[in-house]
Design a protein around this motif. Sequence first.
Motif, PDB file in Angstrom:
ATOM      1  N   THR A  85     -24.788  27.970 -63.378  1.00 28.86           N
ATOM      2  CA  THR A  85     -25.202  26.809 -64.171  1.00 28.86           C
ATOM      3  C   THR A  85     -26.683  26.884 -64.508  1.00 28.86           C
ATOM      4  O   THR A  85     -27.101  26.694 -65.656  1.00 28.86           O
ATOM      5  CB  THR A  85     -24.900  25.505 -63.407  1.00 28.86           C
ATOM      6  OG1 THR A  85     -23.506  25.443 -63.116  1.00 28.86           O
ATOM      7  CG2 THR A  85     -25.305  24.286 -64.224  1.00 28.86           C
ATOM      8  N   THR A  86     -27.497  27.164 -63.507  1.00 31.81           N
ATOM      9  CA  THR A  86     -28.949  27.217 -63.699  1.00 31.81           C
ATOM     10  C   THR A  86     -29.341  28.298 -64.695  1.00 31.81           C
ATOM     11  O   THR A  86     -30.186  28.075 -65.568  1.00 31.81           O
ATOM     12  CB  THR A  86     -29.655  27.476 -62.354  1.00 31.81           C
ATOM     13  OG1 THR A  86     -29.143  26.582 -61.372  1.00 31.81           O
ATOM     14  CG2 THR A  86     -31.147  27.258 -62.478  1.00 31.81           C
ATOM     15  N   ASN A  87     -28.730  29.463 -64.593  1.00 30.65           N
ATOM     16  CA  ASN A  87     -29.055  30.556 -65.518  1.00 30.65           C
ATOM     17  C   ASN A  87     -28.731  30.186 -66.962  1.00 30.65           C
ATOM     18  O   ASN A  87     -29.473  30.535 -67.890  1.00 30.65           O
ATOM     19  CB  ASN A  87     -28.293  31.830 -65.117  1.00 30.65           C
ATOM     20  CG  ASN A  87     -28.803  32.425 -63.822  1.00 30.65           C
ATOM     21  OD1 ASN A  87     -29.932  32.143 -63.409  1.00 30.65           O
ATOM     22  ND2 ASN A  87     -27.998  33.231 -63.171  1.00 30.65           N
ATOM     23  N   LEU A  88     -27.622  29.461 -67.162  1.00 31.61           N
ATOM     24  CA  LEU A  88     -27.257  29.035 -68.500  1.00 31.61           C
ATOM     25  C   LEU A  88     -28.280  28.039 -69.051  1.00 31.61           C
ATOM     26  O   LEU A  88     -28.673  28.121 -70.224  1.00 31.61           O
ATOM     27  CB  LEU A  88     -25.863  28.399 -68.490  1.00 31.61           C
ATOM     28  CG  LEU A  88     -25.335  27.872 -69.828  1.00 31.61           C
ATOM     29  CD1 LEU A  88     -25.286  28.982 -70.869  1.00 31.61           C
ATOM     30  CD2 LEU A  88     -23.954  27.237 -69.657  1.00 31.61           C
ATOM     31  N   VAL A  89     -28.744  27.134 -68.198  1.00 30.74           N
ATOM     32  CA  VAL A  89     -29.739  26.151 -68.625  1.00 30.74           C
ATOM     33  C   VAL A  89     -30.986  26.850 -69.161  1.00 30.74           C
ATOM     34  O   VAL A  89     -31.459  26.572 -70.272  1.00 30.74           O
ATOM     35  CB  VAL A  89     -30.121  25.216 -67.454  1.00 30.74           C
ATOM     36  CG1 VAL A  89     -31.322  24.340 -67.841  1.00 30.74           C
ATOM     37  CG2 VAL A  89     -28.944  24.341 -67.054  1.00 30.74           C
ATOM     38  N   PHE A  90     -31.508  27.791 -68.397  1.00 37.40           N
ATOM     39  CA  PHE A  90     -32.777  28.412 -68.782  1.00 37.40           C
ATOM     40  C   PHE A  90     -32.632  29.441 -69.890  1.00 37.40           C
ATOM     41  O   PHE A  90     -33.616  29.786 -70.549  1.00 37.40           O
ATOM     42  CB  PHE A  90     -33.457  29.001 -67.547  1.00 37.40           C
ATOM     43  CG  PHE A  90     -33.982  27.944 -66.624  1.00 37.40           C
ATOM     44  CD1 PHE A  90     -35.023  27.116 -67.008  1.00 37.40           C
ATOM     45  CD2 PHE A  90     -33.405  27.733 -65.383  1.00 37.40           C
ATOM     46  CE1 PHE A  90     -35.494  26.116 -66.172  1.00 37.40           C
ATOM     47  CE2 PHE A  90     -33.862  26.736 -64.536  1.00 37.40           C
ATOM     48  CZ  PHE A  90     -34.918  25.922 -64.937  1.00 37.40           C
ATOM     49  N   PRO A  94     -34.801  24.863 -73.077  1.00 39.78           N
ATOM     50  CA  PRO A  94     -34.851  23.469 -73.558  1.00 39.78           C
ATOM     51  C   PRO A  94     -36.235  22.855 -73.414  1.00 39.78           C
ATOM     52  O   PRO A  94     -37.047  23.292 -72.582  1.00 39.78           O
ATOM     53  CB  PRO A  94     -33.849  22.763 -72.639  1.00 39.78           C
ATOM     54  CG  PRO A  94     -33.900  23.549 -71.366  1.00 39.78           C
ATOM     55  CD  PRO A  94     -34.107  24.978 -71.781  1.00 39.78           C
ATOM     56  N   ASP A  95     -36.487  21.834 -74.217  1.00 38.94           N
ATOM     57  CA  ASP A  95     -37.724  21.068 -74.054  1.00 38.94           C
ATOM     58  C   ASP A  95     -37.614  20.117 -72.875  1.00 38.94           C
ATOM     59  O   ASP A  95     -38.596  19.865 -72.165  1.00 38.94           O
ATOM     60  CB  ASP A  95     -38.009  20.269 -75.331  1.00 38.94           C
ATOM     61  CG  ASP A  95     -38.199  21.163 -76.539  1.00 38.94           C
ATOM     62  OD1 ASP A  95     -39.182  21.922 -76.548  1.00 38.94           O
ATOM     63  OD2 ASP A  95     -37.353  21.112 -77.442  1.00 38.94           O
ATOM     64  N   ILE A  96     -36.401  19.562 -72.681  1.00 34.50           N
ATOM     65  CA  ILE A  96     -36.169  18.607 -71.596  1.00 34.50           C
ATOM     66  C   ILE A  96     -34.885  18.968 -70.868  1.00 34.50           C
ATOM     67  O   ILE A  96     -33.861  19.255 -71.496  1.00 34.50           O
ATOM     68  CB  ILE A  96     -36.040  17.167 -72.147  1.00 34.50           C
ATOM     69  CG1 ILE A  96     -37.335  16.749 -72.857  1.00 34.50           C
ATOM     70  CG2 ILE A  96     -35.710  16.177 -71.016  1.00 34.50           C
ATOM     71  CD1 ILE A  96     -37.228  15.407 -73.585  1.00 34.50           C
ATOM     72  N   ILE A  97     -34.952  18.954 -69.536  1.00 31.87           N
ATOM     73  CA  ILE A  97     -33.765  19.130 -68.697  1.00 31.87           C
ATOM     74  C   ILE A  97     -33.478  17.782 -68.037  1.00 31.87           C
ATOM     75  O   ILE A  97     -34.351  17.196 -67.394  1.00 31.87           O
ATOM     76  CB  ILE A  97     -33.991  20.198 -67.616  1.00 31.87           C
ATOM     77  CG1 ILE A  97     -34.268  21.560 -68.259  1.00 31.87           C
ATOM     78  CG2 ILE A  97     -32.782  20.294 -66.677  1.00 31.87           C
ATOM     79  CD1 ILE A  97     -34.731  22.624 -67.263  1.00 31.87           C
ATOM     80  N   HIS A  98     -32.254  17.299 -68.198  1.00 33.58           N
ATOM     81  CA  HIS A  98     -31.877  15.967 -67.699  1.00 33.58           C
ATOM     82  C   HIS A  98     -30.718  16.137 -66.722  1.00 33.58           C
ATOM     83  O   HIS A  98     -29.612  16.496 -67.125  1.00 33.58           O
ATOM     84  CB  HIS A  98     -31.460  15.100 -68.891  1.00 33.58           C
ATOM     85  CG  HIS A  98     -31.103  13.694 -68.547  1.00 33.58           C
ATOM     86  ND1 HIS A  98     -31.655  12.606 -69.184  1.00 33.58           N
ATOM     87  CD2 HIS A  98     -30.237  13.172 -67.644  1.00 33.58           C
ATOM     88  CE1 HIS A  98     -31.148  11.486 -68.681  1.00 33.58           C
ATOM     89  NE2 HIS A  98     -30.272  11.813 -67.753  1.00 33.58           N
ATOM     90  N   ARG A 113     -38.041  25.092 -59.028  1.00 33.10           N
ATOM     91  CA  ARG A 113     -38.769  26.340 -58.748  1.00 33.10           C
ATOM     92  C   ARG A 113     -38.585  27.355 -59.869  1.00 33.10           C
ATOM     93  O   ARG A 113     -39.516  28.048 -60.268  1.00 33.10           O
ATOM     94  CB  ARG A 113     -38.308  26.927 -57.409  1.00 33.10           C
ATOM     95  CG  ARG A 113     -38.846  26.171 -56.197  1.00 33.10           C
ATOM     96  CD  ARG A 113     -38.669  26.917 -54.895  1.00 33.10           C
ATOM     97  NE  ARG A 113     -37.273  26.966 -54.475  1.00 33.10           N
ATOM     98  CZ  ARG A 113     -36.542  28.070 -54.430  1.00 33.10           C
ATOM     99  NH1 ARG A 113     -37.047  29.230 -54.826  1.00 33.10           N
ATOM    100  NH2 ARG A 113     -35.284  28.026 -54.019  1.00 33.10           N
ATOM    101  N   LYS A 114     -37.371  27.426 -60.402  1.00 30.61           N
ATOM    102  CA  LYS A 114     -37.079  28.362 -61.484  1.00 30.61           C
ATOM    103  C   LYS A 114     -37.724  27.907 -62.804  1.00 30.61           C
ATOM    104  O   LYS A 114     -38.123  28.721 -63.633  1.00 30.61           O
ATOM    105  CB  LYS A 114     -35.565  28.499 -61.660  1.00 30.61           C
ATOM    106  CG  LYS A 114     -35.131  29.683 -62.511  1.00 30.61           C
ATOM    107  CD  LYS A 114     -33.623  29.851 -62.451  1.00 30.61           C
ATOM    108  CE  LYS A 114     -33.139  30.991 -63.349  1.00 30.61           C
ATOM    109  NZ  LYS A 114     -33.620  32.320 -62.911  1.00 30.61           N
ATOM    110  N   ASN A 115     -37.846  26.620 -62.987  1.00 33.51           N
ATOM    111  CA  ASN A 115     -38.420  26.066 -64.213  1.00 33.51           C
ATOM    112  C   ASN A 115     -39.905  26.381 -64.340  1.00 33.51           C
ATOM    113  O   ASN A 115     -40.397  26.700 -65.417  1.00 33.51           O
ATOM    114  CB  ASN A 115     -38.208  24.552 -64.245  1.00 33.51           C
ATOM    115  CG  ASN A 115     -38.736  23.909 -65.507  1.00 33.51           C
ATOM    116  OD1 ASN A 115     -38.463  24.364 -66.606  1.00 33.51           O
ATOM    117  ND2 ASN A 115     -39.498  22.836 -65.342  1.00 33.51           N
TER     118      ASN A 115
END
Length: 371
Positions: A85-90, A94-98, A113-115
């Motif tokens: 999930t985290t890898n897909l997010v980054f 994105p400008d904003i993670i909610h 930490r990854k962000n």
Amino acid sequence: MKKDDIRFHVVFITLAYKDVSVSDFFNYAVCQVNQAMGLAEQNVRVTVISRFSTDKKISRNGVEYYFVNDGKSSCLKKWQLSKKTTNLVFSMNPDIIHLHGFFFPRFFNYLLRKNKGKSKVVLEYHSDSIPRKLKWIAARNFRKVDKIIFANYQAARLWAKSFSLSENKWAFSIECAPDSKFMKRESARQISGFSGFPIFLWNSRLITRRDPLTVISGFEAFLKLGTYPYSHFYMMIPDCDEALFMELTQKIAASELLKNAVSIIKERKPLNKIAAYFNSADYVISGSLEDGYGYGVADAMSCGVIPIVTDISTFKQITGNGLVGGLWEAGNAKLLAESITLTVSRTFPTIKDEALRVSNYFDKHLSQKAH
């Protein structure tokens, strides 16, 4: 939407899911779907990433949905990660993670930490609790987040006291349907089959903190007064604690009054028909001891259903501190019966006008258009 028109890109993350089909996701996650759709209508690129039992991508109403199967159980454990999930997010930059919910402190810690400060990070409160052993992680996470969304000031103040949250991190929002779904009662009741004079509605999960046993006791006390002998209470229960459900049904079966005046609906109604069920009711009752947003009550109010709800901070905000409907002390069946009696005697003689007033109140204060 043209690329040049996009204001920014928001990725919503949901870590717990129900083991249903993808199409049913849009039936049970109504508020989150509406929240995403409302943003997309404002020239925001919106992506929803939800852990799920299968991998799938869907585009719907201007929103991209990614369903991610990471091989873990439907509700991510508080100590678990979901790197897929985290890898897909980054990968989306994105400008904003909610992130929906406080339940997952270890996942959130890994996400932060990854962000490394690249994206703004928003956390949304959903009546969450955090295990004592993980509170130190949560406290560290809260210091790094950009905004934390609460439904009301009281909830924010409580968490601020526990975790030393500065007020500049607070934000407030009530997730509801994007607009009113008011319809004529006669037409709605032809679809739902509801009947009664008046008709009461329960629209919530059957869990301890919703306090259904107090509600059913209070409704029985109201029936005993005999003022409205043709009253009927429809309990729409999409999810339930089976032990609590057994206790509830036994209580109903033991009372002649309740047996004839209470109907339980366990199956979840399709999204395109749910408004007819809400519009079939005159009043919605909630016994919540705590509630992050009051989705079930707010959705009913969007259809002009008059709330009779506990005096917790969420419902005080939703009802304008009792400006519409009635408030009663949580956990007190006697006061519920009194609140039903008072609210019905005040509003039922002019129920059509009162229903329109609640619907208009919803549009002005609680709808997506109001925010």
